[in-house]
Design a protein around this motif. Structure first.
Motif, PDB file in Angstrom:
ATOM      1  N   LEU A   6       0.805  -1.276  -0.035  1.00 56.59           N
ATOM      2  CA  LEU A   6      -0.134  -0.075  -0.044  1.00 56.59           C
ATOM      3  C   LEU A   6       0.845   1.154  -0.045  1.00 56.59           C
ATOM      4  O   LEU A   6       1.719   1.461   0.949  1.00 56.59           O
ATOM      5  CB  LEU A   6      -0.889   0.049   1.036  1.00 56.59           C
ATOM      6  CG  LEU A   6      -1.808   1.016   1.418  1.00 56.59           C
ATOM      7  CD1 LEU A   6      -2.769   1.219   0.379  1.00 56.59           C
ATOM      8  CD2 LEU A   6      -2.507   0.992   2.588  1.00 56.59           C
ATOM      9  N   LEU A  19      -2.515   0.318  -4.337  1.00 53.18           N
ATOM     10  CA  LEU A  19      -2.273  -0.888  -3.865  1.00 53.18           C
ATOM     11  C   LEU A  19      -1.572  -1.795  -4.910  1.00 53.18           C
ATOM     12  O   LEU A  19      -2.297  -2.199  -5.750  1.00 53.18           O
ATOM     13  CB  LEU A  19      -3.618  -1.661  -3.328  1.00 53.18           C
ATOM     14  CG  LEU A  19      -3.574  -2.943  -2.911  1.00 53.18           C
ATOM     15  CD1 LEU A  19      -2.422  -3.195  -1.417  1.00 53.18           C
ATOM     16  CD2 LEU A  19      -4.970  -3.669  -2.636  1.00 53.18           C
ATOM     17  N   TYR A  30      -9.198  -4.312  -3.708  1.00 56.79           N
ATOM     18  CA  TYR A  30     -10.300  -3.575  -3.287  1.00 56.79           C
ATOM     19  C   TYR A  30      -9.378  -2.425  -2.782  1.00 56.79           C
ATOM     20  O   TYR A  30      -8.759  -2.561  -1.724  1.00 56.79           O
ATOM     21  CB  TYR A  30     -11.340  -4.094  -2.591  1.00 56.79           C
ATOM     22  CG  TYR A  30     -12.114  -3.340  -1.721  1.00 56.79           C
ATOM     23  CD1 TYR A  30     -13.329  -2.798  -2.359  1.00 56.79           C
ATOM     24  CD2 TYR A  30     -12.042  -2.732  -0.630  1.00 56.79           C
ATOM     25  CE1 TYR A  30     -14.189  -1.864  -2.078  1.00 56.79           C
ATOM     26  CE2 TYR A  30     -13.098  -1.775   0.012  1.00 56.79           C
ATOM     27  CZ  TYR A  30     -13.901  -1.467  -0.726  1.00 56.79           C
ATOM     28  OH  TYR A  30     -14.873  -0.626  -0.065  1.00 56.79           O
ATOM     29  N   LEU A  31      -9.635  -1.216  -3.006  1.00 60.40           N
ATOM     30  CA  LEU A  31      -9.025  -0.052  -2.563  1.00 60.40           C
ATOM     31  C   LEU A  31      -9.898   0.898  -2.185  1.00 60.40           C
ATOM     32  O   LEU A  31     -10.680   1.498  -3.068  1.00 60.40           O
ATOM     33  CB  LEU A  31      -7.868   0.366  -3.168  1.00 60.40           C
ATOM     34  CG  LEU A  31      -6.910   1.514  -2.578  1.00 60.40           C
ATOM     35  CD1 LEU A  31      -6.362   1.046  -1.235  1.00 60.40           C
ATOM     36  CD2 LEU A  31      -5.897   1.887  -3.471  1.00 60.40           C
ATOM     37  N   HIS A  32      -9.950   1.422  -0.869  1.00 52.92           N
ATOM     38  CA  HIS A  32     -11.180   2.367  -0.491  1.00 52.92           C
ATOM     39  C   HIS A  32     -10.483   3.452   0.369  1.00 52.92           C
ATOM     40  O   HIS A  32      -9.933   3.095   1.574  1.00 52.92           O
ATOM     41  CB  HIS A  32     -12.335   1.789  -0.098  1.00 52.92           C
ATOM     42  CG  HIS A  32     -13.352   2.630   0.500  1.00 52.92           C
ATOM     43  ND1 HIS A  32     -14.310   2.997  -0.224  1.00 52.92           N
ATOM     44  CD2 HIS A  32     -13.794   3.289   1.889  1.00 52.92           C
ATOM     45  CE1 HIS A  32     -15.313   3.911   0.205  1.00 52.92           C
ATOM     46  NE2 HIS A  32     -14.944   3.915   1.660  1.00 52.92           N
ATOM     47  N   THR A  43     -12.991   4.673  -4.441  1.00 48.21           N
ATOM     48  CA  THR A  43     -12.911   3.451  -4.375  1.00 48.21           C
ATOM     49  C   THR A  43     -12.293   2.909  -5.595  1.00 48.21           C
ATOM     50  O   THR A  43     -12.965   3.388  -6.857  1.00 48.21           O
ATOM     51  CB  THR A  43     -14.324   2.573  -4.077  1.00 48.21           C
ATOM     52  OG1 THR A  43     -14.610   3.109  -2.608  1.00 48.21           O
ATOM     53  CG2 THR A  43     -13.959   1.298  -4.065  1.00 48.21           C
ATOM     54  N   THR A  45     -12.015  -1.051  -7.299  1.00 53.80           N
ATOM     55  CA  THR A  45     -12.157  -2.542  -6.901  1.00 53.80           C
ATOM     56  C   THR A  45     -12.229  -3.269  -8.403  1.00 53.80           C
ATOM     57  O   THR A  45     -12.613  -2.705  -9.438  1.00 53.80           O
ATOM     58  CB  THR A  45     -13.385  -2.741  -6.280  1.00 53.80           C
ATOM     59  OG1 THR A  45     -13.277  -4.217  -6.041  1.00 53.80           O
ATOM     60  CG2 THR A  45     -14.519  -2.716  -6.802  1.00 53.80           C
ATOM     61  N   TYR A  51      -2.013  -3.083 -10.343  1.00 53.23           N
ATOM     62  CA  TYR A  51      -2.342  -2.175  -8.936  1.00 53.23           C
ATOM     63  C   TYR A  51      -3.827  -1.839  -9.066  1.00 53.23           C
ATOM     64  O   TYR A  51      -4.354  -1.817 -10.348  1.00 53.23           O
ATOM     65  CB  TYR A  51      -1.163  -1.047  -8.852  1.00 53.23           C
ATOM     66  CG  TYR A  51      -1.519   0.179  -9.872  1.00 53.23           C
ATOM     67  CD1 TYR A  51      -2.621   0.825 -10.141  1.00 53.23           C
ATOM     68  CD2 TYR A  51      -0.762  -0.200 -11.040  1.00 53.23           C
ATOM     69  CE1 TYR A  51      -2.739   1.658 -11.093  1.00 53.23           C
ATOM     70  CE2 TYR A  51      -0.514   0.838 -12.158  1.00 53.23           C
ATOM     71  CZ  TYR A  51      -1.668   1.752 -11.828  1.00 53.23           C
ATOM     72  OH  TYR A  51      -1.400   2.568 -13.184  1.00 53.23           O
ATOM     73  N   GLY A  53      -6.184   1.442  -7.987  1.00 53.37           N
ATOM     74  CA  GLY A  53      -6.138   2.827  -7.699  1.00 53.37           C
ATOM     75  C   GLY A  53      -5.411   3.497  -8.696  1.00 53.37           C
ATOM     76  O   GLY A  53      -5.444   2.851  -9.993  1.00 53.37           O
ATOM     77  N   VAL A  65      -8.674   3.927   5.458  1.00 51.51           N
ATOM     78  CA  VAL A  65      -8.310   3.261   4.195  1.00 51.51           C
ATOM     79  C   VAL A  65      -8.727   1.739   4.644  1.00 51.51           C
ATOM     80  O   VAL A  65      -8.417   1.281   5.552  1.00 51.51           O
ATOM     81  CB  VAL A  65      -6.872   3.421   3.731  1.00 51.51           C
ATOM     82  CG1 VAL A  65      -5.807   2.583   4.638  1.00 51.51           C
ATOM     83  CG2 VAL A  65      -6.580   2.725   2.476  1.00 51.51           C
ATOM     84  N   ALA A  67      -8.026  -1.749   2.390  1.00 51.46           N
ATOM     85  CA  ALA A  67      -7.306  -2.394   1.279  1.00 51.46           C
ATOM     86  C   ALA A  67      -7.267  -3.950   1.362  1.00 51.46           C
ATOM     87  O   ALA A  67      -7.102  -4.696   2.395  1.00 51.46           O
ATOM     88  CB  ALA A  67      -5.747  -2.140   1.244  1.00 51.46           C
TER      89      ALA A  67
END
Length: 89
Positions: A6, A19, A30-32, A43, A45, A51, A53, A65, A67
């Motif tokens: 991350l 990520l 999944y990155l939020h 977000t 996903t 990666y 993002g 965050v 991840a």
């Protein structure tokens, strides 16, 4: 073996997170990220080979965050949740 990394960057009070997929091959990711008050969320996903993002947030201090990464959304290598992807002042 590190499955994912991350990364968080700050520029002029705003931040972004990425990520990185360290496994190779497409994996569920999944990155939020949100502002500290839970608004202004972003977000990304899907199944990514490089990666997830970047995801962006304004007012980055203490930005929460989440991840996740795995072979599927229900078979995860990790499920990381933190309030502090960006530094707190």
């Amino acid at each position: 073996m590190r499955k994912g990394t991350l990364f968080a960057y700050e520029n002029s009070g705003n931040g972004c997170a990425i990520l990185d997929n360290n496994v190779g091959g497409a994996k569920y990711m999944y990155l939020h990220v949100c502002r500290v008050d839970g608004t202004g969320c972003d977000t990304d996903t899907g199944n990514f080979s490089e990666y997830a993002g970047p995801v962006y947030v304004t007012s980055f201090a203490c930005a929460p965050v989440t991840a996740k990464m795995g072979t599927t959304s229900s078979n995860l290598y990790f499920n990381y949740n933190s309030e502090y992807v960006f530094p707190c002042d």
